[in-house]
Write a protein that holds these residues in place. Structure first.
Motif, PDB file in Angstrom:
ATOM      1  N   UNK A 125       0.969  -1.508   0.101  1.00 45.17           N
ATOM      2  CA  UNK A 125      -0.228   0.107  -0.228  1.00 45.17           C
ATOM      3  C   UNK A 125       1.180   1.300  -0.306  1.00 45.17           C
ATOM      4  N   UNK A 126       2.215   1.211   1.167  1.00 48.87           N
ATOM      5  CA  UNK A 126       2.938   2.329   0.475  1.00 48.87           C
ATOM      6  C   UNK A 126       3.834   2.383  -0.467  1.00 48.87           C
ATOM      7  N   UNK A 127       3.956   1.740  -0.659  1.00 47.83           N
ATOM      8  CA  UNK A 127       4.933   1.626  -2.540  1.00 47.83           C
ATOM      9  C   UNK A 127       3.378   1.841  -3.175  1.00 47.83           C
ATOM     10  N   UNK A 128       2.276   1.444  -3.530  1.00 45.55           N
ATOM     11  CA  UNK A 128       1.694   2.084  -5.000  1.00 45.55           C
ATOM     12  C   UNK A 128       1.239   3.611  -4.255  1.00 45.55           C
ATOM     13  N   UNK A 129       0.935   3.794  -3.090  1.00 44.90           N
ATOM     14  CA  UNK A 129       0.772   5.462  -3.278  1.00 44.90           C
ATOM     15  C   UNK A 129       2.210   6.399  -2.985  1.00 44.90           C
ATOM     16  N   UNK A 130       3.365   6.077  -2.751  1.00 51.05           N
ATOM     17  CA  UNK A 130       4.733   6.333  -3.449  1.00 51.05           C
ATOM     18  C   UNK A 130       4.660   6.898  -5.492  1.00 51.05           C
ATOM     19  N   UNK A 131       4.491   5.635  -5.460  1.00 51.44           N
ATOM     20  CA  UNK A 131       4.403   5.863  -7.048  1.00 51.44           C
ATOM     21  C   UNK A 131       3.076   6.428  -7.571  1.00 51.44           C
ATOM     22  N   UNK A 132       1.978   6.359  -7.054  1.00 50.33           N
ATOM     23  CA  UNK A 132       0.994   7.566  -7.394  1.00 50.33           C
ATOM     24  C   UNK A 132       1.189   9.116  -7.375  1.00 50.33           C
ATOM     25  N   UNK A 133       2.039   8.862  -6.443  1.00 50.76           N
ATOM     26  CA  UNK A 133       2.455  10.852  -5.662  1.00 50.76           C
ATOM     27  C   UNK A 133       3.750  11.055  -7.128  1.00 50.76           C
ATOM     28  N   UNK A 134       4.229  10.392  -7.426  1.00 51.12           N
ATOM     29  CA  UNK A 134       5.747  10.313  -8.477  1.00 51.12           C
ATOM     30  C   UNK A 134       4.798  10.576 -10.112  1.00 51.12           C
ATOM     31  N   UNK A 135       3.595  10.051 -10.061  1.00 52.29           N
ATOM     32  CA  UNK A 135       2.880  10.629 -11.219  1.00 52.29           C
ATOM     33  C   UNK A 135       2.368  11.716 -11.498  1.00 52.29           C
ATOM     34  N   UNK A 136       1.585  12.313 -10.235  1.00 53.43           N
ATOM     35  CA  UNK A 136       0.803  13.629 -10.281  1.00 53.43           C
ATOM     36  C   UNK A 136       0.285  13.611 -10.789  1.00 53.43           C
ATOM     37  N   UNK A 137       0.026  14.834 -12.109  1.00 54.48           N
ATOM     38  CA  UNK A 137      -0.866  15.158 -12.943  1.00 54.48           C
ATOM     39  C   UNK A 137      -0.412  14.548 -14.373  1.00 54.48           C
ATOM     40  N   UNK A 138       0.768  13.864 -14.693  1.00 58.10           N
ATOM     41  CA  UNK A 138       1.256  13.869 -16.021  1.00 58.10           C
ATOM     42  C   UNK A 138      -0.308  11.891 -16.172  1.00 58.10           C
ATOM     43  N   UNK A 139      -0.015  11.598 -17.699  1.00 62.48           N
ATOM     44  CA  UNK A 139      -0.599  10.709 -18.389  1.00 62.48           C
ATOM     45  C   UNK A 139      -0.024   9.921 -17.948  1.00 62.48           C
TER      46      UNK A 139
END
Length: 171
Positions: free
Chosen positions: A52-66
Motif C-alpha cells: 500500500x505504501x509503495x502504491x501511494x508513493x508511485x501515485x505521488x511521483x506520477x502527479x498529474x502526468x498521463x
C-alpha cells in the motif's frame, strides 16, 4: 518515444525508487518495507515490500502526468541458485513491485545493472566500488536537499541513476 517521467527501481527490500522528469524535481526514496514473521517454520523475521505504501508513493511521483508519459525501468533482480534465500527475496520483491506498477498502468521495462552502470559509472569499478561510485555520482548530479541526504543515508543512488540513464537514452 521519450517520456516525461522516468522512474528507476533498484529492486528488492533494500532497494530504492528514484525519478527524473520534465517539470519534476528529481528524487529518491527507500523502498517501503515491513517486517513480519517468516513464512517458514524457522523463528525469524523477514522484510516484505509494503505494497500500500509503495502504491501511494508511485501515485505521488506520477502527479498529474498521463500514465503513458511515465516509464518505469526496473533493474533485473539477482536470481542465483547458489544464493537461494536472496533470490527468493528478490523474486518476492519484484512480484509486489510489478503488481503496483501494473495497477497504475505504467509501461515498464527491465535493465541489467551492467548496462546502466557502463553508461554512468567510471570504467573499471567492481564490487563495493560500484556503490561508492553510485553515491558519489548521484550526489554530484543532484546536490543538496533531501535527495542528496537520502543518497548518502542509503549509500547509493542506483534507482535515481537508472531513471537518469533512461532519460538520457530517450526511452
Amino acid at each position: 518515444m521519450a517520456h516525461k517521467i522516468y522512474i528507476g527501481i533498484d529492486n528488492g527490500v533494500t532497494g530504492t525508487i528514484g525519478w527524473v522528469g520534465e517539470n519534476l524535481c528529481p528524487g529518491i526514496f527507500e523502498t517501503p518495507v515491513k517486517e513480519e514473521q517468516s513464512y517458514t517454520k524457522a523463528k525469524k523475521n523477514i522484510n516484505r515490500i509494503d505494497y500500500p505504501r509503495l502504491l501511494e508513493e508511485l501515485k505521488d511521483i506520477q502527479g498529474c502526468a498521463e500514465t503513458s508519459e511515465v516509464l518505469v525501468v526496473i533493474e533485473r533482480p539477482m536470481i542465483n541458485p547458489m544464493r537461494f534465500q536472496a533470490s527468493v527475496s528478490a523474486a518476492r520483491s519484484l512480484e509486489a513491485t510489478l503488481i503496483a506498477v501494473e495497477q497504475l498502468g505504467f509501461p515498464r521495462m527491465y535493465v541489467d545493472s551492467r548496462k546502466w552502470q557502463k553508461a554512468l559509472l567510471p570504467e573499471g569499478c567492481e564490487g563495493k566500488e560500484l556503490k561508492k561510485a553510485s553515491m558519489d555520482i548521484g550526489c554530484r548530479l543532484y546536490p543538496g536537499g533531501p535527495t542528496e541526504q537520502i543518497i548518502r543515508k542509503h549509500k547509493d543512488a542506483d534507482a535515481l541513476l537508472i531513471a537518469e540513464w533512461a532519460r538520457r537514452e530517450k526511452l
